[in-house]
Design a protein around this motif. Structure first.
Motif, mmCIF file in Angstrom:
data_model
loop_
_atom_site.group_PDB
_atom_site.id
_atom_site.type_symbol
_atom_site.label_atom_id
_atom_site.label_comp_id
_atom_site.label_asym_id
_atom_site.label_seq_id
_atom_site.Cartn_x
_atom_site.Cartn_y
_atom_site.Cartn_z
ATOM 1 N N PRO A 172 -22.591 28.370 -10.510
ATOM 2 C CA PRO A 172 -22.213 26.980 -10.789
ATOM 3 C C PRO A 172 -23.396 26.060 -11.048
ATOM 4 N N VAL A 173 -24.588 26.509 -10.658
ATOM 5 C CA VAL A 173 -25.762 25.647 -10.769
ATOM 6 C C VAL A 173 -27.001 26.495 -11.021
ATOM 7 N N VAL A 174 -27.880 25.971 -11.854
ATOM 8 C CA VAL A 174 -29.185 26.580 -12.100
ATOM 9 C C VAL A 174 -30.233 25.562 -11.658
ATOM 10 N N VAL A 175 -31.205 26.005 -10.864
ATOM 11 C CA VAL A 175 -32.200 25.105 -10.289
ATOM 12 C C VAL A 175 -33.576 25.414 -10.873
ATOM 13 N N GLN A 176 -34.354 24.379 -11.084
ATOM 14 C CA GLN A 176 -35.748 24.551 -11.479
ATOM 15 C C GLN A 176 -36.611 23.633 -10.622
ATOM 16 N N THR A 177 -37.627 24.217 -9.991
ATOM 17 C CA THR A 177 -38.494 23.480 -9.078
ATOM 18 C C THR A 177 -39.799 23.132 -9.783
ATOM 19 N N ILE A 178 -40.116 21.815 -9.840
ATOM 20 C CA ILE A 178 -41.344 21.374 -10.521
ATOM 21 C C ILE A 178 -42.151 20.479 -9.571
ATOM 22 N N THR A 179 -43.424 20.857 -9.396
ATOM 23 C CA THR A 179 -44.042 22.125 -9.724
ATOM 24 C C THR A 179 -43.426 23.222 -8.861
ATOM 25 N N ASN A 180 -43.738 24.480 -9.212
ATOM 26 C CA ASN A 180 -43.127 25.609 -8.533
ATOM 27 C C ASN A 180 -43.917 25.931 -7.262
ATOM 28 N N ASN A 181 -43.503 25.352 -6.163
ATOM 29 C CA ASN A 181 -44.246 25.429 -4.901
ATOM 30 C C ASN A 181 -44.456 26.862 -4.440
ATOM 31 N N SER A 182 -43.405 27.674 -4.489
ATOM 32 C CA SER A 182 -43.514 29.045 -4.003
ATOM 33 C C SER A 182 -44.303 29.931 -4.953
ATOM 34 N N ALA A 211 -37.382 17.844 -7.864
ATOM 35 C CA ALA A 211 -38.409 16.984 -8.466
ATOM 36 C C ALA A 211 -39.499 16.568 -7.493
ATOM 37 N N CYS A 212 -39.682 17.309 -6.409
ATOM 38 C CA CYS A 212 -40.616 16.885 -5.368
ATOM 39 C C CYS A 212 -41.987 16.506 -5.913
ATOM 40 N N ARG A 213 -42.471 17.269 -6.882
ATOM 41 C CA ARG A 213 -43.817 17.022 -7.424
ATOM 42 C C ARG A 213 -43.749 16.819 -8.933
ATOM 43 N N LEU A 241 -37.268 15.139 -16.565
ATOM 44 C CA LEU A 241 -36.199 14.925 -15.583
ATOM 45 C C LEU A 241 -34.880 14.593 -16.261
ATOM 46 N N GLY A 242 -34.950 13.954 -17.423
ATOM 47 C CA GLY A 242 -33.739 13.589 -18.148
ATOM 48 C C GLY A 242 -32.938 14.771 -18.660
ATOM 49 N N LEU A 243 -33.518 15.961 -18.626
ATOM 50 C CA LEU A 243 -32.799 17.165 -19.039
ATOM 51 C C LEU A 243 -31.805 17.627 -17.982
ATOM 52 N N ALA A 244 -31.964 17.156 -16.752
ATOM 53 C CA ALA A 244 -31.154 17.642 -15.633
ATOM 54 C C ALA A 244 -29.879 16.831 -15.451
ATOM 55 N N ASP A 245 -28.880 17.476 -14.863
ATOM 56 C CA ASP A 245 -27.665 16.770 -14.448
ATOM 57 C C ASP A 245 -27.912 16.005 -13.153
ATOM 58 N N ALA A 246 -28.835 16.509 -12.363
ATOM 59 C CA ALA A 246 -29.177 15.857 -11.089
ATOM 60 C C ALA A 246 -30.566 16.286 -10.687
ATOM 61 N N VAL A 247 -31.224 15.442 -9.901
ATOM 62 C CA VAL A 247 -32.492 15.821 -9.279
ATOM 63 C C VAL A 247 -32.337 15.678 -7.777
ATOM 64 N N VAL A 248 -33.030 16.561 -7.065
ATOM 65 C CA VAL A 248 -33.114 16.460 -5.613
ATOM 66 C C VAL A 248 -34.582 16.211 -5.300
#
Length: 449
Positions: A172-182, A211-213, A241-248
């Motif tokens: 139901p959801v695809v996540v992308q972390t920027i920057t990629n902390n792990s 969107a932490c970083r 960020l505008g490409l996303a449906d939501a940011v956390v």
């Protein structure tokens, strides 16, 4: 060029080696259990540990503590709209509170959630919903020595394989972390975010950006992605960020604040779902578990984070630490990320097998040697995930100076000289939830029981 003038100074002390040895043993060889007064240079995390600006402190004093309809919340809404481009904001006490609100609204038992690489709390929140978090990093992300401008990117090949295996109805959801902390704080290109957006549309999934970083990521984009060579950090941030449906968001990172987080979206339906869940877990939707003064400080911090001079100085200091470590022969993950330098613990302590937690052993030795606290992000923090053995040295924002970085490099060099004498560790006690065991588990040197 930007610089900083200190208005408040805190005196710090390096405890004696005897005291450090005793503190480490009492902490169960887990540096999360150390008292801050026992730490000289604290690089455990950059989350909420930085120094706020004079403008943020001014906002702190002006904060509106109204339970409902706080003026400070209006300032946060305006900042999120201006900096990130979203119309709805649901505040939370910090990033993991926002993750609980968002993923509790989007994810159900039996779902599968691909991410470029899940960080610990993200993985735990998704698992807590009964879903399966799946990492989809590019191949270079697993190689500390590989050279690449965007090693934090999502592998669309791996993400498509997840869908082929489980079916789109379970994603139901695809996540992308920027920057990629792990993945050692590596940046993500706008081109890759666009591709993930298209992929999410293909399978009918929501696209979420952690969107932490985001500002640090945008800076790397301006430096490394040709399309944005003449763009500002602020423009790139809104574009990506505008490409996303939501940011956390954890406001404790690129919100430059000591507390706070939020979910932001343009979707009325998702906003309503998150808002109701936030009332249950965080607080009324105009304070979300934060004091009004903290909301006001975060609103200012979001704007400061995309200032060109600030972010160049921020990333530059991380590179300065990376250069200092490399100059004394310490193996690090390259290129350096935006918020931290990641030591290649597998190469540093090559005589230790993953089962002996070389990363955690190195963390303990850095503290034992020089009172430096980092964090392991390898087989101890992420069991059964086949990740590199890394130790993160995260720099708090606007906090330490060159002499502190020199001490860190000298400490690492001293450990490197006696690395063959470093023994591994084994877990003594751990919590039931493996995804968060590294926060509280206790260990002991191998063969000591």
């Amino acid at each position: 060029m930007v610089g900083y003038k200190s208005k408040v100074a805190e005196q710090i002390h390096l405890p004696s080696r005897t005291k450090r040895e005793r503190a480490l043993e009492e902490a169960g060889y887990n540096v999360f259990n150390l008292d801050s007064e026992d730490v000289f240079i604290d690089l455990l995390t950059d989350s909420g540990t930085g120094a706020m600006s004079d403008e943020q402190w001014a906002a702190l004093f002006r904060g509106d503590e109204a339970y409902a309809g706080s003026r400070s919340f209006g300032e946060l809404e305006d900042a999120v709209a201006d900096v990130m481009g979203f119309s709805h904001v649901v505040p939370a006490h910090q990033g993991r509170g926002a993750e609980n609100v968002l993923y509790g609204s989007l994810v159900e038992e039996g779902d599968v959630v691909p991410n470029n690489t899940h960080f610990d709390t993200t993985r735990a929140h998704i698992a807590n919903q009964g879903a399966d978090p799946v990492d989809c990093p590019v191949d270079d992300a697993r190689d500390p020595a590989a050279d690449g401008p965007f090693k934090g990117n999502t592998s669309l090949e791996r993400a498509r394989a997840v869908v082929e295996e489980h079916g789109p109805e379970r994603v139901p959801v695809v996540v992308q972390t920027i920057t990629n902390n792990s993945a050692a704080g590596q940046p993500v290109s706008v081109e890759n975010s666009r591709a993930v957006r298209e992929f999410a549309d293909e399978i009918g999934a929501s696209f979420v950006i952690d969107a932490c970083r985001f500002a640090e990521n945008a800076y790397f984009v301006t430096e490394r992605e040709d399309e944005f060579a003449d763009a500002s950090v602020a423009d790139v941030a809104r574009e990506q960020l505008g490409l996303a449906d939501a940011v956390v968001m954890s406001g404790k990172k690129d919100g430059l604040a000591n507390a706070g987080g939020f979910v932001a979206t343009d979707s009325d339906a998702l906003y309503e779902s998150c808002k109701q869940r936030a009332i249950l877990y965080e607080g009324f939707p105009t304070y979300g578990g934060m004091a009004g003064r903290d909301i006001a400080a975060m609103a200012v911090g979001l704007r400061e984070a995309v200032d060109e001079a600030y972010v160049a100085d921020r990333v530059g200091q991380v590179q300065e630490l990376a250069d200092a470590l490399e100059s004394v022969g310490v193996p690090i993950y390259t290129p350096a990320g935006g918020h931290a330098v990641y030591l290649d613990a597998g190469a540093f302590l090559s005589h230790l097998e993953p089962e002996a937690f070389p990363g955690q052993a190195l963390v303990c030795e850095l503290y034992r040697e020089g009172g430096v606290r980092g964090v392991e992000l390898g087989s101890f923090a992420f069991p059964d995930t086949d990740r590199p053995e890394l130790v993160r040295l995260a720099l708090p924002r606007r906090t330490y100076h060159r002499e502190h970085l020199e001490h860190v490099a000298e400490t690492a060099a001293a450990v490197l000289e006696r690395r063959e004498d470093v023994s591994g560790l084994e877990i003594e006690e751990e919590p039931e939830m493996a995804e968060i065991r590294h926060f509280t588990a206790t260990l002991e040197p191998t063969g000591s029981s």
